[in-house]
Design a protein around this motif. Sequence first.
Motif, PDB file in Angstrom:
ATOM      1  N   ALA A   1       0.854  -1.189   0.000  1.00 43.95           N
ATOM      2  CA  ALA A   1       0.000   0.000   0.000  1.00 43.95           C
ATOM      3  C   ALA A   1       0.887   1.234   0.000  1.00 43.95           C
ATOM      4  N   VAL A   2       0.449   2.264  -0.699  1.00 45.11           N
ATOM      5  CA  VAL A   2       1.173   3.530  -0.764  1.00 45.11           C
ATOM      6  C   VAL A   2       0.184   4.677  -0.613  1.00 45.11           C
ATOM      7  N   LEU A   3       0.518   5.638   0.244  1.00 46.03           N
ATOM      8  CA  LEU A   3      -0.247   6.870   0.411  1.00 46.03           C
ATOM      9  C   LEU A   3       0.741   8.028   0.311  1.00 46.03           C
ATOM     10  N   GLU A   4       0.530   8.939  -0.652  1.00 47.34           N
ATOM     11  CA  GLU A   4       1.460  10.042  -0.864  1.00 47.34           C
ATOM     12  C   GLU A   4       0.706  11.354  -1.046  1.00 47.34           C
ATOM     13  N   SER A   5       1.231  12.400  -0.447  1.00 49.96           N
ATOM     14  CA  SER A   5       0.585  13.704  -0.484  1.00 49.96           C
ATOM     15  C   SER A   5       1.567  14.789  -0.918  1.00 49.96           C
TER      16      SER A   5
ATOM     17  N   TYR B   1      -2.784   3.845  -3.344  1.00 54.47           N
ATOM     18  CA  TYR B   1      -3.233   2.558  -3.881  1.00 54.47           C
ATOM     19  C   TYR B   1      -2.870   1.421  -2.931  1.00 54.47           C
ATOM     20  N   VAL B   2      -3.509   0.292  -3.170  1.00 50.49           N
ATOM     21  CA  VAL B   2      -3.271  -0.930  -2.401  1.00 50.49           C
ATOM     22  C   VAL B   2      -3.286  -2.100  -3.367  1.00 50.49           C
ATOM     23  N   GLY B   3      -2.521  -3.153  -3.060  1.00 51.08           N
ATOM     24  CA  GLY B   3      -2.492  -4.277  -3.986  1.00 51.08           C
ATOM     25  C   GLY B   3      -1.673  -5.439  -3.491  1.00 51.08           C
ATOM     26  N   ILE B   4      -1.382  -6.341  -4.423  1.00 51.77           N
ATOM     27  CA  ILE B   4      -0.619  -7.561  -4.169  1.00 51.77           C
ATOM     28  C   ILE B   4       0.536  -7.637  -5.156  1.00 51.77           C
ATOM     29  N   ALA B   5       1.723  -7.999  -4.658  1.00 55.82           N
ATOM     30  CA  ALA B   5       2.889  -8.220  -5.502  1.00 55.82           C
ATOM     31  C   ALA B   5       3.397  -9.629  -5.282  1.00 55.82           C
ATOM     32  N   GLY B   6       3.937 -10.221  -6.345  1.00 53.70           N
ATOM     33  CA  GLY B   6       4.444 -11.577  -6.236  1.00 53.70           C
ATOM     34  C   GLY B   6       5.179 -11.994  -7.492  1.00 53.70           C
ATOM     35  N   PRO B   7       5.409 -13.299  -7.657  1.00 47.02           N
ATOM     36  CA  PRO B   7       6.127 -13.775  -8.846  1.00 47.02           C
ATOM     37  C   PRO B   7       5.445 -13.391 -10.152  1.00 47.02           C
TER      38      PRO B   7
ATOM     39  N   THR C   1      -2.330  -3.319  -8.502  1.00 42.22           N
ATOM     40  CA  THR C   1      -2.708  -2.315  -7.507  1.00 42.22           C
ATOM     41  C   THR C   1      -3.990  -1.622  -7.936  1.00 42.22           C
ATOM     42  N   LEU C   2      -4.742  -1.166  -6.942  1.00 42.37           N
ATOM     43  CA  LEU C   2      -6.011  -0.476  -7.177  1.00 42.37           C
ATOM     44  C   LEU C   2      -5.960   0.888  -6.496  1.00 42.37           C
ATOM     45  N   GLY C   3      -6.397   1.951  -7.209  1.00 41.75           N
ATOM     46  CA  GLY C   3      -6.454   3.275  -6.595  1.00 41.75           C
ATOM     47  C   GLY C   3      -5.964   4.364  -7.522  1.00 41.75           C
TER      48      GLY C   3
ATOM     49  N   ASN D   1      -9.003   6.013  -9.818  1.00 43.52           N
ATOM     50  CA  ASN D   1      -9.774   4.775 -10.076  1.00 43.52           C
ATOM     51  C   ASN D   1      -9.035   3.769 -10.951  1.00 43.52           C
ATOM     52  N   GLY D   2      -7.718   3.696 -10.816  1.00 43.80           N
ATOM     53  CA  GLY D   2      -6.952   2.825 -11.687  1.00 43.80           C
ATOM     54  C   GLY D   2      -6.860   1.390 -11.201  1.00 43.80           C
ATOM     55  N   ILE D   3      -6.908   0.472 -12.152  1.00 44.12           N
ATOM     56  CA  ILE D   3      -6.573  -0.936 -11.930  1.00 44.12           C
ATOM     57  C   ILE D   3      -5.293  -1.162 -12.724  1.00 44.12           C
ATOM     58  N   GLN D   4      -4.177  -1.310 -12.045  1.00 43.97           N
ATOM     59  CA  GLN D   4      -2.883  -1.298 -12.718  1.00 43.97           C
ATOM     60  C   GLN D   4      -2.134  -2.610 -12.516  1.00 43.97           C
ATOM     61  N   TYR D   5      -1.567  -3.109 -13.619  1.00 43.58           N
ATOM     62  CA  TYR D   5      -0.756  -4.332 -13.567  1.00 43.58           C
ATOM     63  C   TYR D   5       0.632  -4.023 -14.109  1.00 43.58           C
ATOM     64  N   THR D   6       1.656  -4.471 -13.369  1.00 46.54           N
ATOM     65  CA  THR D   6       3.048  -4.364 -13.807  1.00 46.54           C
ATOM     66  C   THR D   6       3.648  -5.763 -13.862  1.00 46.54           C
ATOM     67  N   SER D   7       4.258  -6.107 -14.985  1.00 48.16           N
ATOM     68  CA  SER D   7       4.809  -7.448 -15.187  1.00 48.16           C
ATOM     69  C   SER D   7       6.110  -7.629 -14.427  1.00 48.16           C
ATOM     70  N   PRO D   8       6.554  -8.876 -14.253  1.00 45.28           N
ATOM     71  CA  PRO D   8       7.899  -9.113 -13.702  1.00 45.28           C
ATOM     72  C   PRO D   8       8.957  -8.588 -14.667  1.00 45.28           C
ATOM     73  N   ASN D   9      10.135  -8.342 -14.158  1.00 48.92           N
ATOM     74  CA  ASN D   9      11.252  -7.891 -14.984  1.00 48.92           C
ATOM     75  C   ASN D   9      11.819  -9.084 -15.746  1.00 48.92           C
ATOM     76  N   LEU D  10      11.809  -9.017 -17.080  1.00 42.29           N
ATOM     77  CA  LEU D  10      12.318 -10.081 -17.924  1.00 42.29           C
ATOM     78  C   LEU D  10      13.526  -9.570 -18.689  1.00 42.29           C
TER      79      LEU D  10
END
Length: 341
Positions: free
Chosen positions: A81-85, A108-114, A119-121, A167-176
């Motif tokens: 989760a990240v909150l920035e002002s 935003y808040v979300g889940i990171a993994g393999p 993230t949503l927000g 209102n973003g639904i954001q996906y970032t891929s793993p580094n390849l």
Amino acid sequence: MNVRSLGALALVCTAAWAMTPRAAQAQTSVTLYGLVGLDIASSKRSNGPTAAFAEQSPGLTAPYWGIRVNEELGAGYRAIAVLESFFQPTSGGMGRTAADPFWGRNSYVGIAGPFGRVTLGRHTNLLYLAEQVANPFQASILFSPLVMQTFTAPYGGSMLGDSVWNNGIQYTSPNLNGLTATAVYAPGGFAGANGTYNAALSTLYAGGSLTAVATVQRTRVVAGVASPTQNAYLVGGAYDFSLFKVYGALQGLRTDSTGIGAHTYEAGLAVPLTPVLTALAEWAYTRRSAPHNAATGRNTGSAGLDYVLSKRTDLYLLTVCDRLSGHGTAMTYAGGIRHLF
């Protein structure tokens, strides 16, 4: 005590609670961070009013503070989760302006993994992030000609919406092997109008001396209101030759129904003069078209020196030269300081 003050106090208390041994046992980390900076400038733009002398914030970078939360979930997964002002050191005000929400930079808040990260927000706009890769002044809305001519209306910026999307639904891929991709979908929330949304896709390569980025986006919602469809793109990057680093970008946009379009060409240079002193320079030219075949061109160039006092603090001296077709040349001069924490 106003609502913003109460919100800030509540979050500081929450952060303090999270950093207690109880939170540590749950493998949760909470980080407080940010940047404070401002400058003193004599500012003038072509076709603008007479020069104004004042402290200004944002300076080279918009001041902000934030809280980052990471919780280990096991098997390589984390809750994040990240909150920035944003805030204004010159006056103590919150936000870049009074129009900003309290958590105006990211929230935003979300889940990171393999698999990558979801993230949503509220997220920083992908095209704005791509511009930072392709210019030596990075995120500066006052000193990067590329950013100025895109997002700053007095300099002819035609990009619809802010440099942050709601209102973003954001996906970032793993580094390849240095390559990552990020996609965002931001539904407008209009009943019976599911096609009214913002969307963007960006790919970034960072390997060795080369950094390259390509981004496309479609904007249909601005400040919660449906807007004309605007399509935009940017391709650019940077190459580090060790003795100096070069930057470049090509950017374009077109807004349906209004006929407004713009093409921007940008080049930049960073030269380390000593281990603590770097010379920076950037130029951008935007040709903006409007209905009835009316067109204007704008040249903006920035140059200056950045002196590193420590790992977290630097000083800078900068100048900006601006000329809009049909108008005279205008100059801006500034000196400022930034401190990271």
